[in-house]
Design an enzyme around this catalytic site. Structure first.
Site, PDB file in Angstrom:
ATOM      1  CG  ASP A  26      -4.711   2.548   0.170  1.00 23.18           C
ATOM      2  OD1 ASP A  26      -4.796   1.526  -0.547  1.00 23.18           O
ATOM      3  OD2 ASP A  26      -3.978   3.508  -0.100  1.00 23.18           O
ATOM      4  CG  ASP A  28       1.018   0.406  -2.647  1.00 21.18           C
ATOM      5  OD1 ASP A  28       0.534  -0.325  -3.515  1.00 21.18           O
ATOM      6  OD2 ASP A  28       2.010   0.086  -1.961  1.00 21.18           O
TER       7      ASP A  28
HETATM    8  C1  PEQ Z   1      -1.608   2.037  -5.438  1.00 21.27           C
HETATM    9  C2  PEQ Z   1      -2.586   0.905  -5.393  1.00 21.27           C
HETATM   10  O1  PEQ Z   1      -2.439   0.148  -4.178  1.00 21.27           O
HETATM   11  P1  PEQ Z   1      -3.216   0.621  -2.829  1.00 21.27           P
HETATM   12  O2  PEQ Z   1      -2.995   2.132  -2.709  1.00 21.27           O
HETATM   13  O3  PEQ Z   1      -4.676   0.275  -3.028  1.00 21.27           O
HETATM   14  O4  PEQ Z   1      -2.531  -0.144  -1.706  1.00 21.27           O
HETATM   15  C3  PEQ Z   1      -2.284   0.059  -6.597  1.00 21.27           C
HETATM   16  O5  PEQ Z   1      -1.679  -1.017  -6.398  1.00 21.27           O
HETATM   17  O6  PEQ Z   1      -2.583   0.514  -7.700  1.00 21.27           O
HETATM   18 MG    MG Z   2      -3.093   3.932  -1.913  1.00 26.34          MG
END
Ligand code: PEQ
Ligand code: MG
Length: 312
Positions: A26, A28
């Site tokens: 992941d 973010d």
């Molecule tokens: C936070 C999340 O992004 P990710 O954690 O999946 O990169 C989102 O964009 O809602």
């Molecule tokens: Mg995330």
């Protein structure tokens, strides 16, 4: 009761490292907070890649295209090609391509969705602010013109969320056969500062679902669609694939839905208190949120990895 995720220690690190060939990480809350690197996440992933681990970047964040993410990864010191990056916007465009979609998409969201649709030759409308000017509802009805070619509504993170945009989306969704797609339903962004909460895409999707009186089909984690798109060009062994995430109701659940090993980091939305609450619960749905492994943050692995790859 359920066991807490296992902390990775010097004792179990070697067996941990040897248990996977591929990492799905992941972004973010694991690698960065907006444009700020989290610790030495880049050194950690670069070291794993140097040890022969394949790394895919799997983000629910639909604001950017894969090209935008290649640039961001490069700027922050990660090694990523366009093929290594899976965003919820890209998965949404692939989904419509596989459906043989020929109409136009009304986008509640930002450039990432529009660009990925364009890359597949799919036309879209929306994607810009539409602000209520205080007129009566009947005036709104008179002024609002719907595009006759729209056959799908795509909801992503939209900081310009407005009454008019929800009205427009829900009106398109009244059309027989109009597809209703969402990039993701994350409740909040993993950025907390000065006591502020950053609403995630979930509020956009739930708002439109309420008015449309129908659920969206979600493209991002925890749906397995992102893994299916990866498997179209790879033949990963799920048991030898590690999913790393900061949000358990998307990243860790996605990993479990795909049969992957899972590692939760506490540098994003999940806290140690969350893990203890879920482990102490009798609710199997809360147990499902518990990962196999846990780290405070990704670069804790550097304590066991030698960036020069001389294994300890
Ligand atoms: C936070 C999340 O992004 P990710 O954690 O999946 O990169 C989102 O964009 O809602
Ligand atoms: Mg995330």
């Amino acid at each position: 009761m359920a066991p807490l995720p296992a902390l990775i220690t010097r004792e179990n690190f070697k067996s941990f490292l040897e248990s996977f060939d591929t990492v799905l990480t992941d972004c973010d809350g694991v690698l960065w907070h907006e444009d700020r690197l989290i610790g030495q996440a880049h050194v950690t992933l670069n070291t794993l890649q140097a040890l022969g681990k394949k790394v895919f970047f799997v983000t629910n964040n639909s604001t950017k295209s894969r090209d935008d993410y290649v640039e961001k990864c490069g700027r922050l010191g990660f090694k990523a090609t366009k093929e290594d990056i899976l965003s919820s916007a890209y998965v949404l465009a692939q989904y419509l391509k596989q459906q043989g979609f020929q109409k136009k998409v009304y986008v509640m969201g930002m450039g990432g969705i529009v660009k990925e649709l364009q890359a597949e030759g799919i036309q879209s409308t929306g994607g810009e602010p539409e602000v209520y000017d205080g007129g009566s509802l009947s005036t709104l009805m008179d002024k609002m013109k719907l595009d006759p070619d729209v056959g799908a509504v795509a909801c992503g993170f939209d900081p310009y969320l407005s009454y008019l945009k929800v009205m427009r989306a829900a009106s398109y969704l009244e059309r027989p056969g109009c597809l209703f797609l969402a990039t993701n339903t994350d409740e909040r962004f993993p950025v907390a500062s000065k006591g502020l909460v950053y609403p995630g895409t979930g509020c956009v999707v739930r708002c439109v679902e309420t008015v449309a009186e129908r659920p969206a089909t979600v493209m991002g984690k925890p749906s397995t669609k992102m893994f299916s798109v990866i498997q179209e060009k790879n033949s990963l062994d799920p048991k030898r694939t590690l999913m790393i995430g900061d949000r358990c109701n998307t990243d860790i659940l996605f990993g479990k839905n795909c049969g992957l090993q899972t590692l939760v980091v506490l540098s994003g939305v999940t806290t140690q208190a969350d893990l203890e609450k879920w482990a102490a619960s009798d609710d199997p749905e809360q147990h499902a949120l518990l990962a196999d492994y846990c780290l405070t943050q990704l670069d804790d692995l550097l304590a066991f990895l030698d960036p020069k790859q001389e294994q300890c």
